[in-house]
Design a protein around this motif. Structure first.
Motif, short mmCIF file in Angstrom:
data_model
loop_
_atom_site.label_atom_id
_atom_site.label_comp_id
_atom_site.label_asym_id
_atom_site.label_seq_id
_atom_site.Cartn_x
_atom_site.Cartn_y
_atom_site.Cartn_z
N ASP A 1 14.65 46.76 -86.35
CA ASP A 1 15.18 45.49 -85.70
C ASP A 1 16.34 45.11 -86.10
OD1 ASP A 1 15.47 43.39 -84.02
OD2 ASP A 1 13.48 42.70 -84.39
N VAL A 2 17.58 45.25 -85.47
CA VAL A 2 18.76 44.69 -86.08
C VAL A 2 18.80 42.98 -86.22
CG1 VAL A 2 20.03 44.78 -83.92
CG2 VAL A 2 21.42 44.63 -86.05
N VAL A 3 18.02 42.53 -85.00
CA VAL A 3 18.02 41.18 -84.97
C VAL A 3 17.23 40.58 -86.30
CG1 VAL A 3 17.06 39.23 -83.75
CG2 VAL A 3 18.53 41.13 -82.74
N ALA A 4 16.26 41.29 -86.70
CA ALA A 4 15.60 40.54 -87.78
C ALA A 4 16.24 40.90 -88.99
CB ALA A 4 14.11 41.58 -87.80
N VAL A 5 16.89 41.98 -89.14
CA VAL A 5 17.91 42.27 -90.38
C VAL A 5 18.84 40.96 -90.22
CG1 VAL A 5 19.76 43.38 -91.21
CG2 VAL A 5 17.74 44.58 -90.25
N ARG A 6 19.46 40.73 -89.49
CA ARG A 6 20.71 39.66 -89.23
C ARG A 6 20.04 38.13 -89.77
NH1 ARG A 6 23.42 41.73 -84.16
NH2 ARG A 6 24.46 43.55 -85.15
N ARG A 7 18.75 38.09 -89.34
CA ARG A 7 18.22 36.82 -89.62
C ARG A 7 17.84 36.70 -91.16
NH1 ARG A 7 13.84 33.04 -86.77
NH2 ARG A 7 14.76 31.91 -88.94
N LYS A 8 17.61 37.89 -91.85
CA LYS A 8 17.58 37.97 -93.09
C LYS A 8 18.70 37.74 -94.04
CE LYS A 8 12.95 39.95 -93.37
NZ LYS A 8 12.26 41.29 -93.64
N ILE A 9 19.65 38.28 -93.49
CA ILE A 9 21.04 38.45 -94.15
C ILE A 9 21.99 37.59 -93.15
CG2 ILE A 9 22.72 40.06 -95.04
CD1 ILE A 9 20.59 42.12 -95.13
N GLY A 10 22.35 36.56 -93.50
CA GLY A 10 23.30 35.64 -92.94
C GLY A 10 24.72 35.89 -93.08
N MET A 11 25.67 35.28 -92.35
CA MET A 11 26.97 35.70 -92.48
C MET A 11 27.76 34.23 -92.27
SD MET A 11 29.11 38.94 -91.92
CE MET A 11 30.84 39.29 -92.26
N VAL A 12 28.94 34.27 -93.37
CA VAL A 12 29.88 33.13 -93.10
C VAL A 12 31.07 34.00 -92.74
CG1 VAL A 12 31.13 31.44 -94.03
CG2 VAL A 12 28.51 31.36 -94.09
#
Lengths: 293, 251, 286
Positions: B79-90
């Motif tokens: 689940d790519v959405v779950a991945v991005r929730r755990k790995i944030g980006m600036v």
């Protein structure tokens, strides 16, 4: 969490469905015209349809279905419109793209778009009350509702298309072309004529073709302002009846399912094919004019 | 030290061009890892691969693994959405949304389904305090985030990423568009944040890497040339390429 | 050298003259309609039914009919157009299917309006059995407007900075959430502008409604979407070409033209203002 993903996927497919509808509509239009148009040829020979000029489907006893006269009418009116609109439109586009200041351009562009917004029925009305009588007076005709009237009105209607597309093409000519010309001592006018316009050539042709498409497909204006005479036109001072006008006049009165009814779809199919060719041609040319920097 | 994020033989192609050529990297928990290297070496590409931002580009093809706590984020069906929730980006340029300051911070929470007003307020305040922005904006929470200065905007974007409580924070040259004072504030913030998060930062600024990073990786043409504790990499590089780069011989 | 500069002056002035001529056309049309039409405009003209074989009275049912049918067009074409534009701008990558979709939309934009009329007759009126009605006409006009709304909406979506999408995704938004919460709000004025312009075209069209639902004269307003209706453009056509006393009703024709033109221009000006504000807003944002 699962619900969000479901929505995400469902929406993608929903929107794909909406987008695919456009393909279906285009195919549907073509299929519908073909399906109905072909039925006309059960009773009309192709040779009669394409190569005779007498269109009289409601004649008692022996109806005739020759489209040559209306084809010639459409051609004549479009030709006249282009003779007027091309120099005017390309000239105005050149001015907007290369001569006018940015401020003038920003004011003029929406004004020209306003010209495009005028409903065709209003333009046709102007043709009846103003341009037609004017032509009759100037040329001493008994009736001003002629091919010339239609040509003038269609010229006005296709101007916004020609100006907008041509201006875009002329503006996309890289400045370095102009600078090179100036550095050789050429003045602005010479640079425009010898460098800028030739460089924007295919885009300008695309603009003209699109304007032509607009003129060929226009219905209400020619229906109202060109006199609707079925005979083969001999010149701009004759009243004419184009393909679009024929469909508009007759479809309302014709009984459903008759050869006459189907013959109008056959005319429509031809008109559709012409506009399709015009579009593809313009698109092909327009794709070429963009300079990659 | 526990490895938080592990890159395993990662290849990335743009069309036919290979941009990452088998990257291996172990990023320890609660550390700041800097990725340095000349322009076009693939450091931003690697960073974006770490939260699957390349999914947006149909041209990009990724091969290999990136393990978050031993769990491959590229595993099929992940689940790519779950991945991005755990790995944030600036991102490099501050990209506040055209919404109020409050809504910017609350954005990630709201889309995750948090609607409790009090809870949202509490989190927004806590997040803004922890990014030292609270005092500056506490009276203007309803104002557009676009009205903030560039440095404030970037701190807001960091706060926005932190608000969803990710485990890893990726920063793509977060200070490249900012003045020295704003940069100093963000660096201080990073040092504070590493107590709770694991941070990976791409930077062009050697001084910045030395000031904040515990470990530094030097990349060149899609490969990691050298990965070592920051002090060691800058003072006594093992590879000739690294030494050349640090001496300013290219790049 | 002197000859060159003479040539330049002549040439540039010719171009200027051409632009003025184009503006003159617009001016003449507006002047003709407004100067001769304003005399008949009063509340009676706007709010009365036509009387005495349409030689007296007003154009109320034609105004209502045009509004009604445009509303149906709106309900159909705007969601459809926006959905298509979102698909093309946000989801579609460059493959054969999507290229086919784009090509279809571009070609639909060039199909003559009378062809849409034929399509409406064959498909909506006859095929689906919707009859000569507001619904048939509204759908036909909707198809005609669709390419326009799609193109302008896609343009508006393309102008939304890419970072808004990435930023939302990086916070764990799904693609749709990013579009809904972040992309659409930023594109809304562009979408509204395009939609208004598309509808203003639909409102002024005659050929597509000619056989799909418009009526010469009705004593009642359409009560539902399955009734036929009167419309301003068709009314103008009737008054200027099909009436038994054309010269007598000419003032009414001018009045109808004036009201129709005003409606279209007001919509265009609203769209222009929204676009202008939006442009300034965008400038302020950078």
């Amino acid at each position: 969490m699962q619900k969000r993903h479901f929505i995400d996927r469902a929406i993608k497919w929903l929107f794909f469905g909406a987008a695919a509808t456009s393909v279906l509509v285009l195919l549907g239009i073509f299929g519908m015209l073909l399906f109905n148009g072909v039925k006309a040829f059960a009773h009309i020979s192709l040779a009669e349809f394409f190569f005779t000029s007498n269109w009289n489907p409601s004649a008692y006893g022996e109806p005739s279905y020759g489209i040559l006269a209306m084809l010639a009418s459409t051609f004549l009116v479009t030709l006249g419109a282009m003779l007027l609109a091309v120099p005017l439109g390309v000239g105005a586009a050149t001015y907007l793209a290369q001569v006018a200041t940015e401020k003038t351009r920003l004011i003029l562009k929406p004004v020209i778009e306003l010209l495009a917004a005028i409903p065709s029925v209003v333009v046709g009305f102007i043709g009846i009350v103003m341009v037609g009588p004017f032509i009759a007076r100037v040329f001493g005709l008994s009736n001003g509702l002629t091919a010339l009237n239609g040509a003038i009105l269609l010229a006005v209607m296709s101007l916004p298309t020609i100006i907008t597309v041509a201006e875009d093409a002329i503006r996309s000519v890289p400045n370095s072309f102009k600078e090179a010309s100036y550095s050789l001592g050429a003045n602005q006018w010479t640079t425009l004529i010898k460098v800028v316009l030739p460089a924007a050539y295919s885009g300008i042709i695309a603009a003209i073709i699109l304007g032509m498409g607009r003129a060929i497909g226009e219905t209400m204006t020619v229906l109202m302002a060109t006199g609707n005479a079925l005979a083969m036109p001999r010149g701009f001072f004759d009243p004419v009846r184009t393909m679009t006008a024929t469909i508009a006049i007759e479809l309302g009165e014709v009984p459903y399912g008759t050869t006459h009814y189907y013959s109008l779809f056959a005319v429509g199919a031809l008109l559709f094919l012409i506009s399709l060719v015009v579009n593809l041609l313009a698109e092909n040319l327009a794709g070429r004019y963009r300079y990659k920097l | 030290m526990k490895t938080k994020l592990a890159v395993r033989d990662l290849h990335l192609h743009y069309g036919t061009k290979e941009v990452l050529k088998g990257i291996n990297l172990d990023i320890p928990e609660n550390n700041i890892v800097a990725l340095i290297g000349p322009s076009g070496c693939g450091k931003s590409t690697l960073l974006r691969a770490m939260n699957r931002m390349h999914d947006l580009n149909p041209e990009a093809k990724v091969k290999g693994k990136i393990l978050l706590d031993d769990d491959d984020i590229y595993a099929p069906g992940k689940d790519v959405v779950a991945v991005r929730r755990k790995i944030g980006m600036v991102f490099q340029k501050p990209n506040p949304f055209p919404k109020s300051i409050f809504d910017n911070i609350a954005y990630g929470l709201k889309i995750a389904g948090e609607n409790d007003k009090h809870k949202l307020h509490a989190i927004v305040e806590r997040t803004l305090r922890s990014s030292y922005l609270w005092e500056e904006v506490k009276d203007d929470l309803d104002k557009s985030a676009l009205s903030l200065s560039g440095g404030q905007q970037q701190r807001l974007c960091i706060a926005r990423a932190v608000a969803v409580q990710p485990e890893v924070l990726l920063m793509d040259e977060p200070c490249s568009a900012l003045d020295p004072i704003s940069t100093a504030k963000i660096e201080a913030l990073m040092l504070e944040l590493k107590k709770e998060y694991t941070i990976v930062i791409v930077t062009h600024n050697m001084q910045q890497a030395q000031r904040v990073a515990d470990l530094t990786a030097f990349m060149y043409f899609g490969e990691v040339i050298e990965f070592a504790p920051t002090r060691q990499l800058f003072d006594a590089p093992q590879m000739e390429l690294t030494a050349n780069y640090l001496n300013g011989n290219f790049g | 050298m002197r000859q060159n500069s003479l040539q330049q002056r002549l040439g540039l002035n010719t171009l200027r003259f051409f632009v003025l001529l184009v503006l003159l056309f617009l001016g003449i049309i507006l002047w003709e309609v407004f100067s001769k039409g304003s005399g008949v405009i009063n509340s009676g003209f706007l709010f009365d039914y036509p009387r005495k074989g349409m030689t007296l009275g007003g154009i109320f049912p034609t105004i209502m009919g045009t509004i009604f049918v445009t509303l149906v067009t709106t309900i159909f074409a705007i969601p459809m157009g926006i959905a298509t534009a979102i698909y093309l701008s946000e989801y579609a990558n460059d493959n054969t299917v999507n290229r086919l979709i784009r090509a279809s939309i571009r070609n639909l934009a060039g199909v003559p309006s009378i062809i849409y009329g034929l399509f409406g007759v064959a498909v909506f009126v006859q095929g689906m059995g919707l009859g000569s009605s507001v619904l048939s006409s509204g759908l036909t006009l909707g198809l005609l407007t669709l390419p326009y709304i799609i193109t302008t909406t896609e343009e508006a979506l393309k102008n939304v900075p890419h970072s808004y999408r990435e930023g939302a995704l990086a916070l764990g938004a799904t693609k749709w959430e990013a579009i809904w919460t972040n992309v659409l709000p930023s594109a809304v004025s562009g979408i509204v502008t395009g939609s208004i312009l598309g509808l203003s075209r639909a409102a002024g069209e005659t050929a597509p409604i000619l056989f799909t639902g418009v009526a010469f004269y009705l004593r009642y307003l359409p009560a539902s979407v399955s009734d036929s209706f009167m419309a301003m453009p068709y009314h103008l056509y009737i008054l200027s070409t099909q009436h038994h006393a054309i010269e007598e009703v000419r003032p009414l024709a001018y009045g109808t033209a004036l009201v129709l033109l005003s409606l279209v221009f007001v919509l265009n000006i609203i769209a222009f203002i929204i676009r202008y504000r939006y442009r300034n807003f965008n400038k302020a944002r950078i």
